[in-house]
Design a protein around this motif. Structure first.
Motif: not given
Length: 267
Positions: A22-32
């Motif tokens: 999912a991260r690769k497909k959307q080109g996104l990641f999550v930070v906390e």
């Protein structure tokens, strides 16, 4: 305010946390956490989620900044617990765009120092190496495609914000990329238990690349054959080797020490 764990945005955050695909497909990641959210570049911000309590304690300036961008969402505590990957959530997380760099962008400076990672599997090692590389003044990181996901929650946490500032790129074929670097005048040093010399006997003051291998198997024979010199870290007692991130840190800071000394002496 988002109050349902069935909300599409909530489900997407969970997907980004849990699935590399999912991260690769959307080109996104999550930070906390507040530190990671505070340091992220404005252009990378895609969405920010906070609890009611966190929102109440935010400065007017930050509220205004996020509101102007239209990226701020307030969520209930139970929903935030579902979205968070942290053991003790701080009440803020963000969706961030994945940065992309070319090889040339990682080779910055007059005499670049590269760190090359081959098939490292531990996310904590990869993240710690990025963090240490920034501190040691490394130009960029080159990774094989088989390395642990740079944008997984554990890797991101381990970088402590260096993921925003340390250039990196992936190589489909590390051997071919190293051959290119050698043609461009780079000295290639391989960290190896059976190294030809101690790590502090090598000269890292010109264009150089330091190779770090897989935690269990070390560097492949193909990459070892490309190295101009293999270097070892002397071990006392009964320990056979060091953690990959620790070994990388020792080599990076030795290179930094040599470069600093040479600069101070105007050599």
């Amino acid at each position: 305010m988002i109050t349902s764990v069935s909300n599409a945005q909530v489900k997407n955050v969970v997907q980004l946390l849990q699935k590399s695909k999912a991260r690769k497909k959307q080109g996104l990641f999550v930070v906390e956490g507040w530190k990671m959210c505070r340091e992220m570049p404005d252009a990378w911000m895609k969405a920010v989620y906070v609890t009611e309590e966190f929102y109440e304690n935010m400065s007017p300036q930050h509220k205004e900044t996020y509101a102007e961008k239209g990226i701020l969402e307030i969520v209930s505590d139970p929903v935030f617990q579902r979205m968070s990957d942290a053991k003790t959530p701080q009440g803020i997380l963000a969706i961030v765009a994945q940065p992309e760099y070319t090889l040339e962008e990682t080779l910055c400076g007059e005499k670049p120092l590269m760190v090359v990672l081959e098939d490292l599997q531990d996310p904590g090692n990869v993240g710690t190496i990025l963090r240490t590389a920034e501190g040691a003044g490394v130009s960029g990181i080159l990774l094989s495609r088989q390395c642990a996901d740079l944008f997984s929650p554990k890797t991101v946490r381990s970088t402590m914000g260096s993921i925003y500032r340390m250039p990196f790129c992936y190589a489909d074929n590390l051997a071919e990329t190293l051959e290119k670097l050698k043609r461009d005048g780079y000295a290639i040093y391989a960290a190896d238990l059976a190294g030809a010399c101690d790590y502090d006997q090598a000269d890292y003051t010109d264009k150089a690349a330091i190779l770090i291998g897989n935690e269990g198997n070390g560097l492949s024979g193909e990459l070892l054959a490309l190295a101009d010199k293999s270097v070892r870290i002397p071990m006392e007692g009964g320990a056979e080797s060091l953690n990959a991130a620790m070994a990388a840190g020792i080599l990076m800071y030795e290179a930094a020490r040599q470069r600093r000394w040479k600069k101070e002496k105007n050599i």
